[in-house]
Design a protein around this motif. Structure first.
Motif, PDB file in Angstrom:
ATOM      1  N   GLN A   8      48.394  25.012  34.431  1.00 26.61           N
ATOM      2  CA  GLN A   8      47.970  26.318  33.915  1.00 26.61           C
ATOM      3  C   GLN A   8      48.753  26.752  32.676  1.00 26.61           C
ATOM      4  OE1 GLN A   8      48.110  28.710  37.451  1.00 26.61           O
ATOM      5  NE2 GLN A   8      45.955  28.336  37.909  1.00 26.61           N
ATOM      6  N   SER A  15      45.263  26.600  24.726  1.00 24.54           N
ATOM      7  CA  SER A  15      44.220  27.560  24.384  1.00 24.54           C
ATOM      8  C   SER A  15      44.677  28.491  23.268  1.00 24.54           C
ATOM      9  CB  SER A  15      43.841  28.365  25.629  1.00 24.54           C
ATOM     10  OG  SER A  15      42.930  29.388  25.315  1.00 24.54           O
ATOM     11  N   PHE A  63      39.378  34.426  27.202  1.00 25.38           N
ATOM     12  CA  PHE A  63      38.813  33.264  27.883  1.00 25.38           C
ATOM     13  C   PHE A  63      39.641  32.842  29.089  1.00 25.38           C
ATOM     14  CE2 PHE A  63      36.405  32.691  23.918  1.00 25.38           C
ATOM     15  CZ  PHE A  63      35.146  32.507  24.458  1.00 25.38           C
ATOM     16  N   LEU A  64      40.963  32.958  29.003  1.00 28.60           N
ATOM     17  CA  LEU A  64      41.804  32.612  30.150  1.00 28.60           C
ATOM     18  C   LEU A  64      41.583  33.592  31.299  1.00 28.60           C
ATOM     19  CD1 LEU A  64      45.097  31.630  28.313  1.00 28.60           C
ATOM     20  CD2 LEU A  64      43.558  30.092  29.552  1.00 28.60           C
ATOM     21  N   GLU A  65      41.411  34.876  30.993  1.00 26.20           N
ATOM     22  CA  GLU A  65      41.133  35.868  32.034  1.00 26.20           C
ATOM     23  C   GLU A  65      39.770  35.639  32.674  1.00 26.20           C
ATOM     24  OE1 GLU A  65      42.798  38.643  33.336  1.00 26.20           O
ATOM     25  OE2 GLU A  65      44.577  37.790  32.382  1.00 26.20           O
ATOM     26  N   ILE A  66      38.760  35.334  31.868  1.00 22.82           N
ATOM     27  CA  ILE A  66      37.427  35.034  32.404  1.00 22.82           C
ATOM     28  C   ILE A  66      37.503  33.821  33.325  1.00 22.82           C
ATOM     29  CG2 ILE A  66      35.117  34.167  31.785  1.00 22.82           C
ATOM     30  CD1 ILE A  66      35.369  37.114  31.288  1.00 22.82           C
ATOM     31  N   SER A  67      38.235  32.798  32.900  1.00 22.21           N
ATOM     32  CA  SER A  67      38.395  31.601  33.715  1.00 22.21           C
ATOM     33  C   SER A  67      39.101  31.921  35.028  1.00 22.21           C
ATOM     34  CB  SER A  67      39.184  30.554  32.925  1.00 22.21           C
ATOM     35  OG  SER A  67      39.496  29.455  33.729  1.00 22.21           O
ATOM     36  N   TYR A  68      40.161  32.721  34.960  1.00 20.49           N
ATOM     37  CA  TYR A  68      40.921  33.073  36.158  1.00 20.49           C
ATOM     38  C   TYR A  68      40.052  33.864  37.134  1.00 20.49           C
ATOM     39  CZ  TYR A  68      44.292  35.464  39.136  1.00 20.49           C
ATOM     40  OH  TYR A  68      44.966  35.967  40.221  1.00 20.49           O
ATOM     41  N   SER A  70      36.763  34.185  37.258  1.00 24.95           N
ATOM     42  CA  SER A  70      35.607  33.453  37.773  1.00 24.95           C
ATOM     43  C   SER A  70      36.031  32.463  38.857  1.00 24.95           C
ATOM     44  CB  SER A  70      34.864  32.741  36.650  1.00 24.95           C
ATOM     45  OG  SER A  70      35.675  31.735  36.077  1.00 24.95           O
ATOM     46  N   GLY A  71      37.267  31.971  38.797  1.00 24.53           N
ATOM     47  CA  GLY A  71      37.787  31.111  39.860  1.00 24.53           C
ATOM     48  C   GLY A  71      38.066  31.882  41.135  1.00 24.53           C
TER      49      GLY A  71
END
Length: 78
Positions: A8, A15, A63-68, A70-71
């Protein structure tokens, strides 16, 4: 599981660097010569770099927050 936690920060650093580079590339489309005063080129270059970092890290964080999040979404329904 330890490998995942090491991945991570590496993903975040990659990123950030990627999006700062994209922001720097995109900012080259504007023509700062028309805005910058004469003999203030160095200050304009520093401003250009800071704007690239600001925009790039903001987009990267998005994008990192969206990825986090959505996981985490499947945990809400599971």
């Amino acid at each position: 599981m330890d490998g995942l936690f090491g991945f991570q920060p590496l993903l975040a650093i990659g990123s950030h660097i990627f999006f700062v580079g994209v922001a720097f590339y995109a900012l080259q489309a504007i023509m700062p010569e028309q805005i910058v005063r004469k003999n203030k080129v160095f200050q304009a270059q520093i401003l250009f770099i800071f704007l690239s970092i600001l925009i790039g890290t903001s987009v990267s964080n998005f994008f990192l927050e969206i990825s986090y999040w959505s996981g985490r979404l499947p945990m809400m329904f599971g």
